[in-house]
Design an enzyme around this catalytic site. Structure first.
Site, short mmCIF file in Angstrom:
data_model
loop_
_atom_site.label_atom_id
_atom_site.label_comp_id
_atom_site.label_asym_id
_atom_site.label_seq_id
_atom_site.Cartn_x
_atom_site.Cartn_y
_atom_site.Cartn_z
N GLU A 65 0.82 -1.22 0.00
CA GLU A 65 0.00 0.00 0.00
C GLU A 65 0.84 1.26 0.00
O GLU A 65 1.81 1.38 0.75
CB GLU A 65 -0.92 0.00 1.23
CG GLU A 65 -2.32 0.47 0.92
CD GLU A 65 -2.98 -0.40 -0.14
OE1 GLU A 65 -3.10 0.06 -1.28
OE2 GLU A 65 -3.38 -1.53 0.16
N HIS A 66 0.48 2.19 -0.85
CA HIS A 66 1.13 3.50 -0.95
C HIS A 66 2.61 3.40 -1.31
O HIS A 66 3.41 4.22 -0.86
CB HIS A 66 0.97 4.27 0.37
CG HIS A 66 -0.40 4.83 0.59
ND1 HIS A 66 -0.84 5.99 -0.02
CD2 HIS A 66 -1.44 4.37 1.32
CE1 HIS A 66 -2.08 6.24 0.36
NE2 HIS A 66 -2.48 5.26 1.15
N ASP A 68 3.48 2.25 -4.80
CA ASP A 68 3.65 2.28 -6.25
C ASP A 68 4.19 3.63 -6.71
O ASP A 68 5.04 3.70 -7.59
CB ASP A 68 2.35 1.91 -6.98
CG ASP A 68 1.17 2.79 -6.62
OD1 ASP A 68 1.18 3.44 -5.55
OD2 ASP A 68 0.20 2.84 -7.42
N SER A 162 -10.77 0.96 -6.34
CA SER A 162 -10.34 1.54 -7.61
C SER A 162 -11.47 1.81 -8.59
O SER A 162 -11.31 1.65 -9.80
CB SER A 162 -9.28 0.63 -8.28
OG SER A 162 -8.61 1.30 -9.30
N ASP A 207 -3.33 0.82 -10.07
CA ASP A 207 -4.74 0.57 -10.36
C ASP A 207 -4.98 0.37 -11.85
O ASP A 207 -5.69 -0.55 -12.27
CB ASP A 207 -5.60 1.73 -9.85
CG ASP A 207 -5.46 1.95 -8.36
OD1 ASP A 207 -4.92 1.06 -7.68
OD2 ASP A 207 -5.88 3.02 -7.88
#
Length: 470
Positions: A65-66, A68, A162, A207
């Site tokens: 998470e967080h 990319d 998303s 996403d």
């Protein structure tokens, strides 16, 4: 077949799949209730049948998470809920957008004028127009094909699954098809990732990548620079259950998400300065690790050594003009306090957990389900305590999921609301769903009314596609 030949065959198979365009599938519309309902809505609205349909799935991020937008790999899978559009072409010189949900208003835009996206007013059609604008600019199309569209979605909005990116991806796919252009899945993912920034979200591309590159039955390790996707076989004996805490958070309407992006950019500069690197060209934490040829554990040690927990920017070597123009986004210009130590520790730690998660899936040890669950729990703790992207309702829901039989539960998506994902042993799924329903949804009338679309088992779904009536 030898192991080497099997490896070569798999490698080139993936190269071909990623270079391919999104599939065009002939389908019997009447055999699919959702497509048939959308066709009926379209015909009622426009008085003619659609020429084609486009679909882009949502996703659940299993871990990563967080990170990319910091350049690190993530591990999502596509889900069955998706954005679906029905489209016809015309010579009106306009693109007319309608939504099957009557709560969302119609919108019309000229095919020849520049497409304006209002960042301060993130309506559904502006997300669609992000995808249109991305294709228009990529190909330099002066006059887009006239289109009539009806959009319908089964992804709960602002839920961390998303929905917004799927809408952008669906629009990009629609615009490409309507204007008789061709792009690979990878190229479409990259264009849609960039074009979503028109709405003000500084995302990293996960996403959009999984929406185009997903394959039914497998999760994916998504890597960046260059963008590539690798199959990750999930272990037998457990399923993933998605549960929505019913708190909505719109990334484009809130500064929370972009503040975290900015904090990671500043931390990158500080770490680079601490090791005498040229920080001027660095904006992603992965770049510092790459330059130093360091391990993730070594980067965690460097964070503790070089970055103060209190957010002191002294020593970062950032002049005010550069700070405003290069590092801050439009909705973070007023921010003055940053938690750089905590954010960098989360990113490097989470990047390590993604690699450990894939390693467990690849090696298939006897205790793989429990080990993956432990990594998910560690991920949620880091998101909650270091990245501070959870909320009380999400923490309550994760706690209930763990008490109800999950081996691992964590927030998924941007956070500050939205969904949790839980790994549940096969034999406990039924009792898990019942216990979570009774503990979290039924005591609250609003949640109880949302339960049907908020609590469900998910299997890895396929990627974006065009459907043509057979």
């Amino acid at each position: 077949m030898s192991d080497y030949k099997r490896y070569v065959h798999s490698y080139f198979k993936k190269k071909v799949e990623m270079a391919a365009d999104p599939p065009k599938l002939k389908t019997v519309i009447a055999a699919n209730e959702r497509l048939q309902n959308l066709k009926n809505t379209f015909e009622t609205k426009y008085g003619e049948p659609p020429l084609f349909y486009a679909c882009a799935p949502g996703r659940v991020n299993l871990i990563g998470e967080h990170i990319d937008y910091c350049g690190y790999s993530v591990l999502p899978m596509a889900i069955e809920p998706s954005i679906l559009a029905a489209v016809s072409l015309n010579n009106s010189g306009k693109i007319t957008l309608a939504n099957a949900n009557p709560l969302y208003m119609d919108f019309t835009v000229s095919c020849s004028e520049d497409i304006a996206i209002d960042r301060d007013n993130p309506k559904w059609y502006y997300y669609f127009l992000c995808g249109v604008k991305g294709i228009k600019e990529n190909f330099g199309i002066a006059n887009l094909a006239g289109m009539s569209c009806v959009v319908e979605g089964t992804i709960p909005p602002s839920s961390g699954l998303s929905s917004s990116s799927a809408l952008v991806c669906c629009a990009g796919l629609v615009t490409m098809e309507a204007n008789q252009k061709s792009l690979s899945k990878v190229a479409l993912a990259e264009i849609c990732a960039k074009s979503e920034r028109y709405i003000g979200t500084e995302g990293g591309g996960m996403d959009q990548s999984i929406s185009f590159l997903a394959e039914r039955g497998t999760a994916k390790l998504i890597e960046f620079q260059p963008l590539r996707a690798t199959d990750v076989k999930l272990p037998d004996g457990a399923v993933f259950v998605i549960s929505n805490c019913c708190v909505e958070m719109n990334k484009a309407a809130s500064a929370h998400f972009n503040i975290r992006v900015v904090e990671c950019r500043i931390a990158t500069k500080m770490l680079a300065q601490a090791r005498g690197l040229d920080s001027g060209r660095m904006l992603k934490l992965v770049q510092v690790q790459t330059e130093l040829k360091a391990s993730l554990q070594e980067m965690l040690a460097l964070v503790d050594e070089a970055v103060q927990p209190r957010g002191d920017l002294q020593g970062a070597g950032i002049i005010p003009e550069q700070f405003s123009t290069e590092l801050l986004s439009a909705n973070t210009q007023q921010e003055t306090h940053f938690k750089l130590h905590q954010r960098a520790r989360h990113v490097y730690g989470e990047a390590a957990r993604v690699l450990q998660f894939k390693s467990v899936c690849d090696s298939e040890p006897a205790e793989s389900v429990q080990r993956l669950g432990d990594l998910m729990n560690q991920s949620h703790a880091s998101c909650r305590d270091l990245y501070e992207c959870s909320c009380p309702e999400l923490d309550q829901l994760v706690d209930i999921c763990l008490k109800s039989g999950s081996v691992g539960s964590r927030l998924t998506g941007a956070g500050w609301g939205g969904c949790a994902v839980s790994m549940v042993p096969d034999e406990k799924v039924e009792s898990f769903l019942k216990a979570v329903s009774e503990a979290y949804y039924r005591p609250d009338p609003r949640r109880a009314g949302m339960e049907k679309q908020s609590l469900f088992v998910s299997k890895p779904g396929g990627g974006a596609a065009i459907f043509i009536e057979e």
